[in-house]
Design a protein around this motif. Structure first.
Motif, mmCIF file in Angstrom:
data_model
loop_
_atom_site.group_PDB
_atom_site.id
_atom_site.type_symbol
_atom_site.label_atom_id
_atom_site.label_comp_id
_atom_site.label_asym_id
_atom_site.label_seq_id
_atom_site.Cartn_x
_atom_site.Cartn_y
_atom_site.Cartn_z
ATOM 1 N N GLN A 1 0.611 -1.127 -0.035
ATOM 2 C CA GLN A 1 0.009 0.071 -0.080
ATOM 3 C C GLN A 1 0.833 1.223 -0.189
ATOM 4 N N ARG A 2 2.228 1.085 -0.051
ATOM 5 C CA ARG A 2 3.142 2.196 0.198
ATOM 6 C C ARG A 2 3.450 2.942 -0.959
ATOM 7 N N ASP A 3 2.869 3.970 -1.374
ATOM 8 C CA ASP A 3 3.434 4.993 -2.546
ATOM 9 C C ASP A 3 3.526 6.399 -1.986
ATOM 10 N N ALA A 4 3.840 7.385 -2.587
ATOM 11 C CA ALA A 4 4.058 8.734 -2.322
ATOM 12 C C ALA A 4 2.554 9.176 -1.586
ATOM 13 N N ASP A 5 1.519 8.797 -2.232
ATOM 14 C CA ASP A 5 0.191 9.203 -2.122
ATOM 15 C C ASP A 5 -0.194 8.783 -0.546
ATOM 16 N N THR A 6 0.209 7.412 -0.210
ATOM 17 C CA THR A 6 -0.195 6.809 1.142
ATOM 18 C C THR A 6 0.718 7.346 2.327
ATOM 19 N N LEU A 7 1.962 7.776 1.894
ATOM 20 C CA LEU A 7 2.982 8.131 2.801
ATOM 21 C C LEU A 7 3.056 9.587 3.092
ATOM 22 N N GLY A 8 2.609 10.516 2.284
ATOM 23 C CA GLY A 8 2.290 12.003 2.452
ATOM 24 C C GLY A 8 3.735 12.564 3.044
ATOM 25 N N GLN A 9 3.285 13.896 3.484
ATOM 26 C CA GLN A 9 4.605 14.554 3.938
ATOM 27 C C GLN A 9 5.286 14.042 5.234
ATOM 28 N N GLY A 10 4.428 13.596 6.156
ATOM 29 C CA GLY A 10 5.070 13.245 7.157
ATOM 30 C C GLY A 10 6.090 11.988 7.176
ATOM 31 N N TRP A 11 5.701 11.228 6.076
ATOM 32 C CA TRP A 11 6.888 10.088 5.929
ATOM 33 C C TRP A 11 8.126 10.825 5.399
ATOM 34 N N SER A 12 8.085 11.960 4.555
ATOM 35 C CA SER A 12 9.215 12.489 3.806
ATOM 36 C C SER A 12 9.979 13.129 5.122
ATOM 37 N N ALA A 13 9.266 13.775 5.907
ATOM 38 C CA ALA A 13 10.189 14.278 6.909
ATOM 39 C C ALA A 13 10.793 13.182 7.728
ATOM 40 N N ARG A 14 10.148 11.988 8.199
ATOM 41 C CA ARG A 14 10.794 11.068 9.003
ATOM 42 C C ARG A 14 12.028 10.536 8.289
ATOM 43 N N ARG A 15 11.619 10.438 7.125
ATOM 44 C CA ARG A 15 12.698 9.701 6.205
ATOM 45 C C ARG A 15 13.744 10.709 6.087
ATOM 46 N N GLU A 16 13.793 11.963 5.900
ATOM 47 C CA GLU A 16 14.708 12.895 5.793
ATOM 48 C C GLU A 16 15.424 12.951 7.043
ATOM 49 N N ALA A 17 14.611 13.279 8.043
ATOM 50 C CA ALA A 17 15.417 13.525 9.434
ATOM 51 C C ALA A 17 15.985 12.433 10.009
ATOM 52 N N PHE A 18 15.432 11.187 9.839
ATOM 53 C CA PHE A 18 16.095 10.162 10.812
ATOM 54 C C PHE A 18 16.676 8.911 9.788
ATOM 55 N N LEU A 19 15.893 8.430 8.800
ATOM 56 C CA LEU A 19 16.477 7.229 8.136
ATOM 57 C C LEU A 19 17.483 7.768 7.150
ATOM 58 N N MET A 20 17.409 8.734 6.498
ATOM 59 C CA MET A 20 18.362 9.100 5.356
ATOM 60 C C MET A 20 19.911 9.294 5.742
ATOM 61 N N PRO A 21 20.019 10.059 7.116
ATOM 62 C CA PRO A 21 21.287 10.314 7.280
ATOM 63 C C PRO A 21 22.068 9.113 7.754
#
Length: 129
Positions: free
Chosen positions: A21-41
């Motif tokens: 079920q995961r795509d940019a629509d279902t993840l929304g902006q909250g996912w992007s912020a979490r990915r950028e702040a926590f996971l990607m570094p």
């Protein structure tokens, strides 16, 4: 690596959509912020360590779980750069072009680390002081 696994588990426990079920629509902006702040570094640092120390790998060829992880991180970085440049908006792009290798990567890293520590212990035990 353990840090990202813990964050990932917490995100799943708190409503992260299933992989199907995961795509940019279902993840929304909250996912992007979490990915950028926590996971990607952390992902970027792990990828950099893998590449910088590839000469220490036991295998003759670059192991598939490591190659797949590095490709996943590069894919995420490309999508993040596209978003920063005003590229395709949320809902018009996938969450990532290349999926995380998942348990194959985690198992490879854990097993390799355990083998390395075992070899280290064997060498230290055999060494005469």
């Amino acid at each position: 690596m353990d840090t990202n696994e813990r964050i990932w588990a917490a995100l799943r426990a708190n409503g992260l959509p299933s992989a199907s079920q995961r795509d940019a629509d279902t993840l929304g902006q909250g996912w992007s912020a979490r990915r950028e702040a926590f996971l990607m570094p952390t992902n970027a640092r792990i990828r950099d360590l893998i590449i910088e120390h590839a000469d220490l790998l036991r295998e003759a060829d670059f192991p598939a779980p490591l190659r797949d992880f590095c490709a996943h991180v590069a894919s995420c970085e490309a999508l993040l750069a596209e978003s920063e440049e005003g590229g395709a908006g949320v809902g018009k792009r996938p969450a990532t072009h290349i999926r995380h290798p998942g348990s194959d990567f985690v198992q490879y890293v854990c097993l390799s680390f355990a083998q390395l520590k075992g070899e280290q212990q064997r060498l230290l035990s055999a060494q005469s002081w």
